[in-house]
Design an enzyme around this catalytic site. Sequence first.
Site, mmCIF file in Angstrom:
data_model
loop_
_atom_site.group_PDB
_atom_site.id
_atom_site.type_symbol
_atom_site.label_atom_id
_atom_site.label_comp_id
_atom_site.label_asym_id
_atom_site.label_seq_id
_atom_site.Cartn_x
_atom_site.Cartn_y
_atom_site.Cartn_z
ATOM 1 N N LYS A 140 8.085 6.905 15.759
ATOM 2 C CA LYS A 140 7.812 8.232 16.871
ATOM 3 C C LYS A 140 8.025 8.318 18.330
ATOM 4 O O LYS A 140 8.672 7.197 18.618
ATOM 5 C CB LYS A 140 5.999 8.203 16.471
ATOM 6 C CG LYS A 140 5.123 8.049 15.649
ATOM 7 C CD LYS A 140 3.972 7.915 15.248
ATOM 8 C CE LYS A 140 3.637 7.662 14.293
ATOM 9 N NZ LYS A 140 3.077 8.876 13.402
ATOM 10 N N LYS A 147 -10.680 4.982 8.978
ATOM 11 C CA LYS A 147 -10.719 5.540 8.407
ATOM 12 C C LYS A 147 -12.026 6.770 8.529
ATOM 13 O O LYS A 147 -12.676 6.393 8.101
ATOM 14 C CB LYS A 147 -10.120 5.586 7.147
ATOM 15 C CG LYS A 147 -9.015 4.676 6.690
ATOM 16 C CD LYS A 147 -7.634 6.019 6.518
ATOM 17 C CE LYS A 147 -6.625 4.814 5.955
ATOM 18 N NZ LYS A 147 -5.064 6.092 5.529
ATOM 19 N N HIS A 154 1.837 -1.627 12.367
ATOM 20 C CA HIS A 154 1.803 -0.684 12.737
ATOM 21 C C HIS A 154 1.402 -0.945 15.024
ATOM 22 O O HIS A 154 2.098 -1.268 15.565
ATOM 23 C CB HIS A 154 1.201 0.926 12.828
ATOM 24 C CG HIS A 154 1.789 1.126 11.506
ATOM 25 N ND1 HIS A 154 2.955 1.152 11.443
ATOM 26 C CD2 HIS A 154 0.926 2.036 10.745
ATOM 27 C CE1 HIS A 154 2.784 1.699 10.411
ATOM 28 N NE2 HIS A 154 1.922 2.138 8.964
ATOM 29 N N LYS A 179 6.778 -1.535 4.663
ATOM 30 C CA LYS A 179 5.657 -2.416 4.488
ATOM 31 C C LYS A 179 4.232 -1.983 3.464
ATOM 32 O O LYS A 179 4.093 -1.160 2.864
ATOM 33 C CB LYS A 179 5.342 -1.985 6.025
ATOM 34 C CG LYS A 179 4.356 -0.575 6.171
ATOM 35 C CD LYS A 179 3.160 -0.399 7.079
ATOM 36 C CE LYS A 179 1.957 -1.146 6.208
ATOM 37 N NZ LYS A 179 1.487 0.702 5.946
ATOM 38 N N ASP A 185 8.649 0.135 9.703
ATOM 39 C CA ASP A 185 7.913 0.275 10.100
ATOM 40 C C ASP A 185 7.568 2.320 11.232
ATOM 41 O O ASP A 185 7.741 2.141 12.247
ATOM 42 C CB ASP A 185 7.062 -0.775 11.419
ATOM 43 C CG ASP A 185 5.624 -0.285 12.022
ATOM 44 O OD1 ASP A 185 4.679 0.788 12.372
ATOM 45 O OD2 ASP A 185 4.870 -1.414 11.442
ATOM 46 N N HIS A 186 6.995 2.467 10.477
ATOM 47 C CA HIS A 186 7.292 4.353 10.492
ATOM 48 C C HIS A 186 6.886 4.278 12.346
ATOM 49 O O HIS A 186 7.273 5.297 12.741
ATOM 50 C CB HIS A 186 6.581 4.988 9.473
ATOM 51 C CG HIS A 186 5.578 5.139 9.617
ATOM 52 N ND1 HIS A 186 5.077 4.739 8.963
ATOM 53 C CD2 HIS A 186 4.693 6.670 10.429
ATOM 54 C CE1 HIS A 186 3.172 5.279 9.134
ATOM 55 N NE2 HIS A 186 3.322 6.394 9.839
ATOM 56 N N ARG A 195 11.289 4.580 -12.652
ATOM 57 C CA ARG A 195 11.136 3.973 -14.384
ATOM 58 C C ARG A 195 10.797 4.943 -15.186
ATOM 59 O O ARG A 195 10.762 4.545 -16.804
ATOM 60 C CB ARG A 195 9.566 2.401 -14.182
ATOM 61 C CG ARG A 195 10.115 1.250 -13.374
ATOM 62 C CD ARG A 195 9.901 0.355 -13.407
ATOM 63 N NE ARG A 195 9.295 0.109 -14.555
ATOM 64 C CZ ARG A 195 10.939 -0.904 -15.228
ATOM 65 N NH1 ARG A 195 11.807 -1.360 -14.970
ATOM 66 N NH2 ARG A 195 10.442 -1.014 -16.134
ATOM 67 N N GLU A 198 -8.451 7.389 12.097
ATOM 68 C CA GLU A 198 -8.044 8.893 11.082
ATOM 69 C C GLU A 198 -9.063 9.602 10.798
ATOM 70 O O GLU A 198 -10.334 8.696 10.642
ATOM 71 C CB GLU A 198 -6.576 7.941 10.002
ATOM 72 C CG GLU A 198 -5.489 7.815 10.398
ATOM 73 C CD GLU A 198 -4.721 7.355 9.409
ATOM 74 O OE1 GLU A 198 -4.425 7.775 8.463
ATOM 75 O OE2 GLU A 198 -5.489 6.226 8.907
ATOM 76 N N ASP A 254 -3.215 -2.546 6.483
ATOM 77 C CA ASP A 254 -2.465 -1.355 6.312
ATOM 78 C C ASP A 254 -1.784 -0.992 7.561
ATOM 79 O O ASP A 254 -0.550 0.054 7.972
ATOM 80 C CB ASP A 254 -3.317 -0.209 5.449
ATOM 81 C CG ASP A 254 -2.648 0.693 5.502
ATOM 82 O OD1 ASP A 254 -1.773 0.934 5.216
ATOM 83 O OD2 ASP A 254 -3.036 2.418 5.056
HETATM 84 C C1 BG6 Z 1 0.309 4.844 6.593
HETATM 85 C C2 BG6 Z 1 -0.401 4.494 6.204
HETATM 86 O O1 BG6 Z 1 1.224 3.269 7.131
HETATM 87 O O2 BG6 Z 1 -0.039 4.916 7.878
HETATM 88 C C3 BG6 Z 1 -1.565 5.372 5.811
HETATM 89 O O3 BG6 Z 1 -0.737 3.231 5.100
HETATM 90 C C4 BG6 Z 1 -1.629 6.428 7.577
HETATM 91 O O4 BG6 Z 1 -3.240 4.886 5.726
HETATM 92 C C5 BG6 Z 1 -0.454 6.757 8.137
HETATM 93 O O5 BG6 Z 1 -2.593 6.766 7.134
HETATM 94 C C6 BG6 Z 1 -0.925 6.901 9.225
HETATM 95 O O6 BG6 Z 1 0.596 7.089 9.713
HETATM 96 P P1 BG6 Z 1 0.659 9.007 10.555
HETATM 97 O O7 BG6 Z 1 1.980 8.854 10.985
HETATM 98 O O8 BG6 Z 1 0.056 9.757 9.696
HETATM 99 O O9 BG6 Z 1 -0.057 8.301 11.339
#
Ligand code: BG6
Length: 471
Positions: free
Chosen positions: A174, A328, A232, A140, A169-170, A49, A208, A227
Amino acid sequence: MSLERPQDQDIVIVGATGDLASRKLLPALFNLQLAALLPEKGRIVGCGRTAMTVEEFRNLAKSALEEFSRSRPSPAQWSAFAERLSYCDTASNGFEGLASRLTQSNRLIYLAIPPSAFATTVQAIGSAGLVDGTRMIIEKPFGHDLASSRELTRSVHAVFDEAQVFRIDHFLGKETVQNILVFRFGNAIFERIWNRDSIDHVQFTVAESIGIEERGAFYEETGALRDILQNHVFQVLSLLTMEAPASLHCEAVRDEKSKLFEAMRPLTPNDLVRGQYARSVIDGKTVKGYSEEDGVAADSDVETYAAVRLFIDNWRWGGVPFYLRTGKRLPRRATEVTVVFRPAPIHLFSGSGSDGLKPNVLNLCIQPDETISLQFLAKAPGPEIEVQPVDMQFSYEKSFTATADEAYERLIHDAMDGDNTLFARADAVDRAWSVVEPVLRDLRPVELYRAGRWGPEAANKLIAPHLWHLR
Ligand code: BG6
């Protein structure tokens, strides 16, 4: 992932000037280009935008690659990549403007935008006549709760078929997560003990050490439960616990995952502990508490830590507790699954020290250490029979020379190929929300924990009489 170029298509990033595009998407596309895994023909069109020329967008992309790509571009590599880049200001030109920049009849559209903008954007893409030939990746969170997730699914399905939708969902991209299926279904010895007869309980930690960084506004609306835990953690858990699929065909795998989600027992308020990190000193430096972070309300009750006790009501898992947690500002970054087996029926031996007579434990370290280890008892050398726990370990680094691709590279390539095995299907997302819905409606206040510690005390009570493996 097939190691071939996908069919010719354009790639569109909606939200191209945002953080996700810079940190993950543009670097992933660049690395796919280096591996000759981008389509032979097709543009990469950034949509945003913000008014921006193509040159300005190319500069933004260049800085993103320099800062975040795992391989830095040489001048020749950069100019080959830059040639593909184009930009469309959707605030002035709408998605009709995008249509005029496309060069192919197929396209992958990546919605890297806030969830609140999904529905209207999907509608606008549909009105611009960009439905046939489109595959769409949605980031997500897919909704904020069960009702909004259903509403989002309705709006998406009003325009696109489910087969065109790729909910990313990344974690599923992995390498160590994909290895869970190989570990379970490629090795017959583990599958025989992978059930309530042999397993006492399972722990899964996504820890984390970072705080919320610059994402205060996002986090205030999201929190740790939405989150990470509801998506995940549940997705990885489904791979750990589902039945063997009849084949690796995408719907066969997704059907088994869905059945597993169906068997998850909805959480009750007693199954959840919520925590929030408080100001502390880590390595001699003062670290802000969550409520002091930018964009966060001083009296915020949003959780930066969530732990749950979950049951899967089916024949394989009935009665086995799964303890899942994420947070976190914990002491270190570690994503680990710990499977704790039942003890031997009779104790014949005496243990030495507090570590003696520990149950067998299988530890799947997903990141940053990529290892699998099995802990069992061995006789300590000496005249007496005294036993001690010892470790047998597999390490990715020691066993393989090739390094893993970034999760986003794998997933974007799969989506260009039309393979949605590693993407979440609407019914599974719906069910995952149904599992957490009862606790979202009845949230207990957060308990503070000092930044740099393993979360609030209540999480230790949740898992008692067991102890968290990481502590
Ligand atoms: C994201 C979250 O989906 O995944 C973040 O929104 C998080 O809060 C992150 O830090 C963690 O991903 P990875 O691959 O660094 O473990």
